[in-house]
Write a protein that holds these residues in place. Structure first.
Motif, PDB file in Angstrom:
ATOM      1  N   ILE A 123     -11.111  26.599  17.369  1.00  0.00           N
ATOM      2  CA  ILE A 123      -9.999  26.375  16.533  1.00  0.00           C
ATOM      3  C   ILE A 123      -8.882  27.252  17.009  1.00  0.00           C
ATOM      4  O   ILE A 123      -7.901  26.755  17.387  1.00  0.00           O
ATOM      5  N   GLN A 124      -9.379  28.619  17.330  1.00  0.00           N
ATOM      6  CA  GLN A 124      -8.376  29.605  17.898  1.00  0.00           C
ATOM      7  C   GLN A 124      -7.549  29.078  18.934  1.00  0.00           C
ATOM      8  O   GLN A 124      -6.410  28.912  19.217  1.00  0.00           O
ATOM      9  N   PHE A 137     -11.985  27.888   4.886  1.00  0.00           N
ATOM     10  CA  PHE A 137     -10.879  28.017   5.633  1.00  0.00           C
ATOM     11  C   PHE A 137     -10.970  29.145   6.633  1.00  0.00           C
ATOM     12  O   PHE A 137     -10.774  28.988   7.728  1.00  0.00           O
ATOM     13  N   CYS A 187      -3.383  32.379  13.700  1.00  0.00           N
ATOM     14  CA  CYS A 187      -3.462  32.343  14.995  1.00  0.00           C
ATOM     15  C   CYS A 187      -3.746  33.987  15.523  1.00  0.00           C
ATOM     16  O   CYS A 187      -2.572  34.528  15.449  1.00  0.00           O
ATOM     17  N   GLU A 216      -2.684  17.096  10.450  1.00  0.00           N
ATOM     18  CA  GLU A 216      -3.574  18.221  10.636  1.00  0.00           C
ATOM     19  C   GLU A 216      -4.416  17.818  11.872  1.00  0.00           C
ATOM     20  O   GLU A 216      -4.620  18.416  12.597  1.00  0.00           O
ATOM     21  N   THR A 217      -4.971  16.364  11.615  1.00  0.00           N
ATOM     22  CA  THR A 217      -6.148  16.231  12.760  1.00  0.00           C
ATOM     23  C   THR A 217      -5.518  16.325  13.993  1.00  0.00           C
ATOM     24  O   THR A 217      -6.199  16.545  15.172  1.00  0.00           O
ATOM     25  N   ILE A 240      -7.335  20.618  13.500  1.00  0.00           N
ATOM     26  CA  ILE A 240      -7.807  20.951  12.134  1.00  0.00           C
ATOM     27  C   ILE A 240      -7.887  19.654  11.105  1.00  0.00           C
ATOM     28  O   ILE A 240      -7.449  18.757  11.122  1.00  0.00           O
ATOM     29  N   PHE A 261     -13.525  28.457   9.013  1.00  0.00           N
ATOM     30  CA  PHE A 261     -13.058  27.488  10.138  1.00  0.00           C
ATOM     31  C   PHE A 261     -12.019  27.822  11.026  1.00  0.00           C
ATOM     32  O   PHE A 261     -11.962  27.653  12.309  1.00  0.00           O
ATOM     33  N   VAL A 262     -10.953  28.461  10.731  1.00  0.00           N
ATOM     34  CA  VAL A 262      -9.959  28.557  11.558  1.00  0.00           C
ATOM     35  C   VAL A 262     -10.131  29.938  12.513  1.00  0.00           C
ATOM     36  O   VAL A 262      -9.509  30.129  13.543  1.00  0.00           O
ATOM     37  N   SER A 306      -7.619  25.931  19.751  1.00  0.00           N
ATOM     38  CA  SER A 306      -6.703  24.805  19.898  1.00  0.00           C
ATOM     39  C   SER A 306      -5.367  25.175  19.215  1.00  0.00           C
ATOM     40  O   SER A 306      -4.150  24.534  19.366  1.00  0.00           O
ATOM     41  N   LEU A 307      -5.329  25.976  18.134  1.00  0.00           N
ATOM     42  CA  LEU A 307      -4.110  26.396  17.767  1.00  0.00           C
ATOM     43  C   LEU A 307      -3.330  27.297  18.523  1.00  0.00           C
ATOM     44  O   LEU A 307      -2.077  26.916  18.664  1.00  0.00           O
TER      45      LEU A 307
END
Ligand SMILES: CC/C=C\C/C=C\CCC/C=C/CC(=O)SCCNC(=O)CCNC(=O)[C@H](O)C(C)(C)COP(=O)(O)OP(=O)(O)OC[C@H]1O[C@@H](n2cnc3c(N)ncnc32)[C@H](O)[C@@H]1OP(=O)(O)O
Length: 525
Positions: A509-510, A500, A337, A401-402, A406, A503-504, A512-513
């Motif tokens: 995604i960042q 990966f 993150c 994960e979901t 992710i 994606f991350v 939501s992390l």
């Protein structure tokens, strides 16, 4: 330095019968029991975050080879086999027993071939080495080359001991454990024994008509030391210290208790022989507060695993947590993150490496899950051969994960499917299910659920069960079951890393992390 566990090798195939003389018996036991056990002399620098320990033993060397000893080829190919050959040849010729002088060269446990030699007698080039003067050998017994019990069967049918039998590729407790008598004959009533020195954990076999028995006992002097002590019903216990003088201390300590306790179920005084020790490392994850898999922890784990794999004294690892209430919280979200792509890539490669190492490890891995085990924690546990979970509704396990927005990569999914099947995985992965212990057991995510204070001891019993199988057979079978899954990742490791990272590193995604981490922090407050 924490737990110390030792199990014991049981050279049944070479164990004396009434047909062998006491002299031969002594020779063999002496050969198989060269190690007085001493309490920790562990000095290697160990990774800061994984704690494991072992006991090292010291002992006298076997007597030098008699003239015309094992062929050089054999010695070069397998020092173990060569030593066994020498010992047996010695015994068969009736050579005088050499005195073991105190202070002769000592060697540490790691010099000993703890692992069975992974070779089939059938495949050994050049055929068997034969002792001069040996008559019929175990090889001549039908099935001797293939049946793991053939040496014992050979003995039972009156075939004399011969080097061929001793050169068999492994000697381990397996014959004891796997023999029907031991599998099916538990003592009629559980044997409990405890005194200030020793407490009996479990008794294997030991009832009539069983001839042999094995006790797993806890030696209080070694806080978590487990010993296996074995013997033959009806033998004289006083023989044990004479046969293995260096073991006198332990035999004396242990004999009064378990033998007395056993005598109720298995006849009068039973001998206890302290046999060779084999080591199980207990690796404790220690990255407070939640054992998140930081890059550092991943790296340390990989290094530790490699060390243990290369150290032939170890046959198994019990993986557990040193952090209260949490086994492992999975990926350290702070590592992915707000980090740059290069860091994320390095991190993911370390995660892949750990999974590959664990999943294909030649050692027996038992997860003693003494806390919450979500996501990456669950993957660590699933990479082991066996899982024991503490019965606490807060200790949930699964791939969630979901719920973080992710997606589990294919190899995590494969590991899940391999463990609980396709339909259960499909459901659990999509829902991000975290199973409480009872459900985890039901779905097959864990193998045992036990009260919290019994997790370690149950893990150890499980370990004993797994170690009772010849290493080479177990390892090849494990490989057969898991290799295809591992190969899939190996074939596309770089692509998986790319996926990966891209994606991350996405903004969504960042975000939501970040939100998830924030939620975790607030939840604490
Ligand atoms: C196309 C596809 C291609 C590629 C695939 C893409 C992505 C693949 C990635 C998939 C892999 C994911 C695997 C994972 O492991 S993701 C991580 C998931 N982990 C979790 O959800 C666990 C979260 N944590 C918890 O639920 C609880 O912390 C726990 C139950 C473990 C313990 O609870 P407890 O009440 O004891 O502690 P907390 O108060 O909650 O936490 C204490 C502090 O620890 C911090 N914390 C917790 N978990 C993590 C973590 N995983 N990473 C980093 N930090 C964590 C928490 O924030 C608290 O911090 P402070 O407040 O003390 O600062």
């Amino acid at each position: 330095m924490d737990l110390i566990h030792c199990c014991v090798r049981w050279p049944w195939k070479n164990f004396p019968t009434s047909k062998t003389s006491l002299f031969q018996k002594e020779e063999r036991l002496r050969h198989y029991n060269p190690l007085p056990l001493t309490v920790p002399a562990f000095s290697n620098r160990m990774p800061a975050q994984c704690v494991f320990s072992r006991i090292e033993g010291k002992g006298k060397r076997s007597p030098p080879p008699p003239p015309g000893g094992a062929p050089a080829k054999l010695a070069a190919a397998s020092p173990v086999a060569s030593r066994k050959w020498r010992s047996s040849a010695h015994a068969l010729r009736g050579a005088p027993r050499r005195a073991q002088t105190p202070g002769s060269v000592t060697y540490v446990q790691s010099n000993l071939p703890r692992r069975p030699v992974p070779r089939s007698p059938r495949l050994r080039p050049g055929g068997a080495a034969r002792a001069p003067g040996a008559g019929r050998t175990a090889r001549s017994h039908p099935g001797a080359a293939t049946c793991p019990f053939s040496a014992k069967m050979a003995l039972a049918s009156g075939v004399r001991f011969a080097p061929r039998a001793l050169l068999r590729p492994w000697s381990s407790p397996v014959e004891l454990f796997h023999h029907d008598r031991y599998r099916h004959h538990e003592p009629p009533a559980p044997v409990h024994y405890e005194d200030k020195h020793v407490s009996v954990v479990k008794v294997w076999g030991g009832t009539e008509p069983s001839r042999y028995f094995l006790i797993t006992a806890r030696i209080h002097k070694w806080p978590s030391g487990i010993l296996r002590l074995g013997g033959i019903n009806g033998d004289d216990i006083s023989e044990a210290p004479r046969v293995c003088p260096w073991a006198r201390r332990w035999v004396q300590t242990a004999s009064a208790g378990p033998a007395a306790a056993l005598s109720t179920g298995a006849g009068p005084s039973l001998p206890l022989f302290l046999l060779l020790a084999e080591w199980v490392a207990v690796m404790k994850l220690r990255n407070p507060p939640v054992n998140a898999l930081s890059l550092e922890l991943l790296t340390e784990l990989v290094i530790s695993l490699e060390k243990l794999e290369n150290d032939k004294t170890f046959r198994g690892i019990i993986l557990t947590s040193d952090c209260p209430r949490v086994f492992c919280a999975g990926l350290d979200l702070t590592e992915i993150c707000g980090r740059n792509p290069a860091h994320c890539a390095e991190y993911w490669k370390a995660m892949q490496e750990l999974w590959l190492r664990m999943y294909l490890s030649s050692l027996v891995l038992v997860a003693a899950i003494n806390g919450a085990c979500p996501a990456g924690g669950c993957i660590i546990a699933l990479s082991c051969d066996c899982r024991v979970l503490a019965d606490n509704p807060k200790y949930r396990i699964g791939l969630n994960e979901t719920l973080l927005g992710i997606i589990a990569p294919f190899w995590l999914k494969d590991t899940y499917v391999n463990t609980i099947g396709h339909r259960a995985s499909e459901q659990a992965l999509q829902l991000g299910s975290l199973f409480p212990p009872a459900e985890a057991l039901q779905v097959g995510l864990v193998d045992q659920v036990v009260p919290e204070d019994q997790v370690q001891s149950t893990a150890l019993s499980e370990m004993a069960r797994w170690l009772a199988v010849p290493d080479h057979a177990r390892q090849l079978t494990k490989n057969m079951m898991r290799k295809a899954t591992a190969d899939r990742l190996l074939r596309q490791r770089d692509a998986d890393t790319q996926n990966f990272v891209s994606f991350v590193c996405r903004d969504s995604i960042q975000k939501s992390l970040q939100a998830y981490l924030e939620k975790l922090r607030q939840r604490k407050g």
